[in-house]
Design a protein around this motif. Sequence first.
Motif, PDB file in Angstrom:
ATOM      1  N   TYR A   1       0.805  -1.213   0.000  1.00 49.54           N
ATOM      2  CA  TYR A   1       0.000   0.000   0.000  1.00 49.54           C
ATOM      3  C   TYR A   1       0.847   1.277   0.000  1.00 49.54           C
ATOM      4  O   TYR A   1       0.587   2.203  -0.768  1.00 49.54           O
ATOM      5  CB  TYR A   1      -0.933   0.019   1.223  1.00 49.54           C
ATOM      6  N   LEU A   2       1.858   1.340   0.880  1.00 47.95           N
ATOM      7  CA  LEU A   2       2.652   2.564   1.004  1.00 47.95           C
ATOM      8  C   LEU A   2       3.382   2.915  -0.295  1.00 47.95           C
ATOM      9  O   LEU A   2       3.322   4.080  -0.728  1.00 47.95           O
ATOM     10  CB  LEU A   2       3.644   2.443   2.160  1.00 47.95           C
ATOM     11  N   PRO A   3       4.067   1.959  -0.949  1.00 48.78           N
ATOM     12  CA  PRO A   3       4.709   2.304  -2.228  1.00 48.78           C
ATOM     13  C   PRO A   3       3.721   2.818  -3.265  1.00 48.78           C
ATOM     14  O   PRO A   3       4.030   3.755  -4.016  1.00 48.78           O
ATOM     15  CB  PRO A   3       5.341   0.975  -2.682  1.00 48.78           C
ATOM     16  N   VAL A   4       2.523   2.249  -3.311  1.00 48.53           N
ATOM     17  CA  VAL A   4       1.514   2.681  -4.283  1.00 48.53           C
ATOM     18  C   VAL A   4       1.057   4.106  -3.985  1.00 48.53           C
ATOM     19  O   VAL A   4       0.893   4.932  -4.892  1.00 48.53           O
ATOM     20  CB  VAL A   4       0.302   1.714  -4.301  1.00 48.53           C
ATOM     21  N   LEU A   5       0.863   4.425  -2.696  1.00 46.87           N
ATOM     22  CA  LEU A   5       0.467   5.780  -2.314  1.00 46.87           C
ATOM     23  C   LEU A   5       1.539   6.802  -2.698  1.00 46.87           C
ATOM     24  O   LEU A   5       1.220   7.892  -3.186  1.00 46.87           O
ATOM     25  CB  LEU A   5       0.209   5.845  -0.807  1.00 46.87           C
ATOM     26  N   LEU A   6       2.808   6.454  -2.495  1.00 44.22           N
ATOM     27  CA  LEU A   6       3.909   7.357  -2.846  1.00 44.22           C
ATOM     28  C   LEU A   6       4.006   7.540  -4.354  1.00 44.22           C
ATOM     29  O   LEU A   6       4.264   8.647  -4.840  1.00 44.22           O
ATOM     30  CB  LEU A   6       5.224   6.814  -2.289  1.00 44.22           C
TER      31      LEU A   6
END
Length: 260
Positions: free
Chosen positions: A9-14
């Motif tokens: 999730y975090l890489p996609v948000l960034l």
Amino acid sequence: MEFLQQSQYLPVLLIGLIVGYLSGLLGKGGSAISTPALQIFAGVNPFFALASPLPASITSTLSATAVYSKEKLFNKRVILLGAAFGVPATICGSWLSSYLPGKTLMIMTALFIMITGMSLMYSFMRHKPNGEVAVSSGEAPAAKLVMAALFIGFLSGLLANAGGVLFSSFFIKKLKMPIKQALACAVVLSAILSVPGALTHWWLGHIDWNIALLLSLTAFPASYLGAKTAVKMKTPALEKLFALTLIVFGVYDIFFTIMK
């Protein structure tokens, strides 16, 4: 095909944050960056990485459109003609995406983008800017617009790309539009062409809606900020940034496509 895991999730948000800002700044949907970035940094399945950014492109480009509309940079004739012929071409390209190998086309598109960027950089460095004088609706030749919309729309559907880079490059090179007007028109067409492309790829099962939602969460506000930056930048600086970005994206996409 495996769907997105919570650890991704975090890489996609960034990625959504970065792509959204560049989308608003440069009048593009962002697929040229988001597709390889999702595969490299988030470990997303290639099919989902290709098509899942399309719904996010709709939200991010609409966000940027709100900024450009206040500056009255839109050319309605260019947008309407581009959409009228680009939408059906996008649907055709999207349908064919399941039957044709896209690697060669992706390399050809990346080469085209890189060469266009180099050509624009040469032009911008050589000539003094004309100023931000908008092209009137009657000055845009219909035949050129129709052919470009058909070609860009088809390629956009085939490669699950919103087509913003190709449209903005065409407007600058062939229609001699000021860069801010070219980016404004391209960002609207990106939003419009993303809709049929996203619907067709959804029907084909190429979209992970978790990825699409996460990208949209950060891309929407970031795109607004990117467009704000674009309208405030001096024209020469924006021209050179746009051309340089095309070169970098072209080289990056060629390298990623060959190496994957």
